[in-house]
Motif scaffolding. Sequence first.
Motif, mmCIF file in Angstrom:
data_model
loop_
_atom_site.group_PDB
_atom_site.id
_atom_site.type_symbol
_atom_site.label_atom_id
_atom_site.label_comp_id
_atom_site.label_asym_id
_atom_site.label_seq_id
_atom_site.Cartn_x
_atom_site.Cartn_y
_atom_site.Cartn_z
ATOM 1 N N ILE A 192 30.559 46.573 38.741
ATOM 2 C CA ILE A 192 31.046 45.286 39.231
ATOM 3 C C ILE A 192 31.124 45.248 40.759
ATOM 4 N N HIS A 193 31.275 46.415 41.381
ATOM 5 C CA HIS A 193 31.427 46.486 42.835
ATOM 6 C C HIS A 193 30.110 46.717 43.561
ATOM 7 N N THR B 95 32.121 40.294 47.341
ATOM 8 C CA THR B 95 33.514 39.931 47.584
ATOM 9 C C THR B 95 34.218 39.637 46.266
ATOM 10 N N ALA B 96 35.542 39.558 46.332
ATOM 11 C CA ALA B 96 36.319 39.222 45.126
ATOM 12 C C ALA B 96 35.879 37.869 44.568
ATOM 13 N N TYR B 97 35.579 36.913 45.463
ATOM 14 C CA TYR B 97 35.190 35.589 44.999
ATOM 15 C C TYR B 97 33.864 35.647 44.244
ATOM 16 N N ASP B 98 32.905 36.399 44.778
ATOM 17 C CA ASP B 98 31.623 36.517 44.082
ATOM 18 C C ASP B 98 31.780 37.239 42.749
ATOM 19 N N ARG B 99 32.642 38.238 42.694
ATOM 20 C CA ARG B 99 32.867 38.938 41.428
ATOM 21 C C ARG B 99 33.497 37.998 40.398
ATOM 22 N N MET B 100 34.427 37.179 40.858
ATOM 23 C CA MET B 100 35.082 36.226 39.955
ATOM 24 C C MET B 100 34.075 35.195 39.441
ATOM 25 N N MET B 101 33.290 34.608 40.347
ATOM 26 C CA MET B 101 32.338 33.573 39.939
ATOM 27 C C MET B 101 31.260 34.148 39.034
ATOM 28 N N ALA B 102 30.804 35.352 39.342
ATOM 29 C CA ALA B 102 29.784 35.995 38.515
ATOM 30 C C ALA B 102 30.319 36.264 37.113
ATOM 31 N N SER B 103 31.566 36.698 37.027
ATOM 32 C CA SER B 103 32.177 36.970 35.721
ATOM 33 C C SER B 103 32.335 35.686 34.919
#
Length: 319
Positions: free
Chosen positions: A61-62, A257-265
């Motif tokens: 994820i990172h 970024t946290a935002y990209d990880r959230m949107m991707a999820s």
Amino acid sequence: MKKIAVLTSGGDAPGMNAAIRAVVRRAIYNDLEVYGVRHGYVGLMEGDFIKMELGSVGDIIHRGGTILRSARSEEFKTVEGQQKAIKQLKDAEIDGLVVIGGDGSFMGAGKLTEQGFPTIGVPGTIDNDISGTDYSIGFDTAVNTVIEAIDKIRDTAYSHERICIVEVMGRNAGDIALWTGLTSGAESILIPEATYDFDDVMNRIRHGQERGKMHSIIVVAEGVCSGEELKKEIKERSNLDTNVIVLGYLQRGGSPTAYDRMMASRMGGKAVDLLIEGQKGVMVGWKNAQLVSPSFEEAAKGKHKINLDDYDLARSISI
């Protein structure tokens, strides 16, 4: 729906791995088998499939880039190439496909749907230029990467009293240039969506010099012109010491970024849900802070729009 597959296509973008992870684990949670397709549409035509388990997407994820790799294919643009890909999917008894990529990738996904194979798109491109969604995976990370670079460039520009031109990616969209130019305090921002006024660029430099500011940052989107072309124009009009920095692929890499990880999820999980519901030929989008699912045709009819109010704001506060 018993088996699905996922692939990444086109240019890589930070957050693609997070989307792959969401697709795989959401599918397994719903008792589906899931397969990864390596090397995009090239791998799809060649049947380069690998079964994905929970552990297949552990600790990704990172990570930037895409563990499934990516490739561009001219053959897949043909009907023969598309039929070849569908045959590979059917031979593997795969019932649905998730395509993570940009507008070119979505065109391919649309062709598969037209020929009867259920396909869902997830927007993944740093350019943020896909119609049908306000946001695409990778954009936030790319913007933060450019901002970090400009902050460092400004230190040298100030120390040596230079003009620094920073050329950023985006194809024919100015989102990266606008966001980074505004949030890094660039003196001039050149984007494809606004008229290119070189006199204004020079006037801003001169006005800065008149009040003792001997350095300047100019952010130019690649869809306007190259940094070298702009440097040549400045040289012809002045004797100012000017440097060009082309950030290039640096903008595509790095930990999301946290935002990209959230949107991707969110988007990856939603894509699986849509396949389970029997949807096909649609993309997962983000509009007005909500997940939406416009058809590929509907998204293609629209035109990506930039917020020109932000452009006017940048011009008014960078004087």
